[in-house]
Design a protein around this motif. Structure first.
Motif, PDB file in Angstrom:
ATOM      1  N   GLN A  52     -13.762  17.877  94.513  1.00 20.76           N
ATOM      2  CA  GLN A  52     -12.562  17.839  93.677  1.00 20.76           C
ATOM      3  C   GLN A  52     -11.480  16.924  94.247  1.00 20.76           C
ATOM      4  O   GLN A  52     -10.785  16.253  93.494  1.00 20.76           O
ATOM      5  N   GLU A 116      -6.390   8.210  85.999  1.00 24.02           N
ATOM      6  CA  GLU A 116      -7.716   8.839  86.141  1.00 24.02           C
ATOM      7  C   GLU A 116      -7.857   9.683  87.405  1.00 24.02           C
ATOM      8  O   GLU A 116      -8.786  10.470  87.536  1.00 24.02           O
ATOM      9  N   GLU A 118      -5.287  11.698  88.362  1.00 25.29           N
ATOM     10  CA  GLU A 118      -4.213  12.683  88.265  1.00 25.29           C
ATOM     11  C   GLU A 118      -4.656  14.088  88.689  1.00 25.29           C
ATOM     12  O   GLU A 118      -3.990  14.735  89.494  1.00 25.29           O
ATOM     13  N   GLU A 119      -5.772  14.547  88.190  1.00 30.24           N
ATOM     14  CA  GLU A 119      -6.234  15.910  88.512  1.00 30.24           C
ATOM     15  C   GLU A 119      -6.570  16.042  90.000  1.00 30.24           C
ATOM     16  O   GLU A 119      -6.185  17.015  90.654  1.00 30.24           O
ATOM     17  N   SER A 120      -7.279  15.076  90.534  1.00 26.56           N
ATOM     18  CA  SER A 120      -7.644  15.103  91.947  1.00 26.56           C
ATOM     19  C   SER A 120      -6.397  15.021  92.836  1.00 26.56           C
ATOM     20  O   SER A 120      -6.271  15.766  93.814  1.00 26.56           O
ATOM     21  N   ARG A 122      -3.355  15.888  92.034  1.00 28.90           N
ATOM     22  CA  ARG A 122      -2.595  17.136  91.879  1.00 28.90           C
ATOM     23  C   ARG A 122      -3.171  18.216  92.807  1.00 28.90           C
ATOM     24  O   ARG A 122      -2.428  18.943  93.470  1.00 28.90           O
ATOM     25  N   ALA A 123      -4.491  18.301  92.877  1.00 24.89           N
ATOM     26  CA  ALA A 123      -5.128  19.293  93.756  1.00 24.89           C
ATOM     27  C   ALA A 123      -4.827  19.000  95.226  1.00 24.89           C
ATOM     28  O   ALA A 123      -4.535  19.914  96.007  1.00 24.89           O
TER      29      ALA A 123
END
Length: 159
Positions: A52, A116, A118-120, A122-123
């Motif tokens: 992730q 692309e 953003e999610e990674s 954010r984590a």
């Protein structure tokens, strides 16, 4: 089977002989710092982070090395902890100075991250803000499920 230091002063024999310069040369090949210059930077921990966040970790590293403004932020943020490898290994981001440096570095990279990632990102940012690392997450799993259970979960890709 013995550490080189046991025979370095010549009082203890290694394989029934005194250690030689060749033994020292070989011993030095077994040392693996987290980042090793080899005509390029060999970063040895990138393959040990969860799926992730590894894209965010790679992006952060590349950004802090390549983007001049981010590099300046990272240099300033890490100056006071540049030699704190032992402390980092012992307590990680529970050390307030290490936490502050990591926080500043990851935020500098996050501000520059493409959509692309953003999610990674954010984590990764959330993990750093909480003062946690993948090692902390594994330790929690090991406490809850035992070492074998934690390793099995990771091998299966279970989060």
């Amino acid at each position: 089977g013995r550490p080189l230091a046991a025979g370095a002063d010549g009082r203890v024999l290694l394989d029934e002989r005194r250690p030689t310069p060749a033994d020292l040369d070989y011993h030095l090949t077994t040392l693996f710092p987290p980042v090793r210059p080899r005509g390029f930077l060999e970063v040895r921990y990138l393959d040990s982070v969860p799926d992730q966040i590894w894209p965010a970790v790679v992006f952060t590293l590349g950004t802090l090395l390549d983007d001049p403004a981010a590099s300046d932020i990272a240099a300033e943020a890490t100056e006071s902890v540049a030699t704190a490898w032992d402390r980092a290994a012992q307590v990680g981001l529970r050390d307030r100075r290490l936490h502050s440096a990591a926080y500043r570095c990851v935020h500098a990279a996050a501000e520059r991250a493409p959509a692309e990632l953003e999610e990674s990102m954010r984590a990764l940012v959330r993990s750093v803000e909480q003062g946690r690392s993948p090692g902390d997450d594994f330790a929690d799993r090991a406490v809850n499920y035992g070492i074998a259970g934690a390793v099995t979960q990771l091998a299966r890709g279970e989060l």
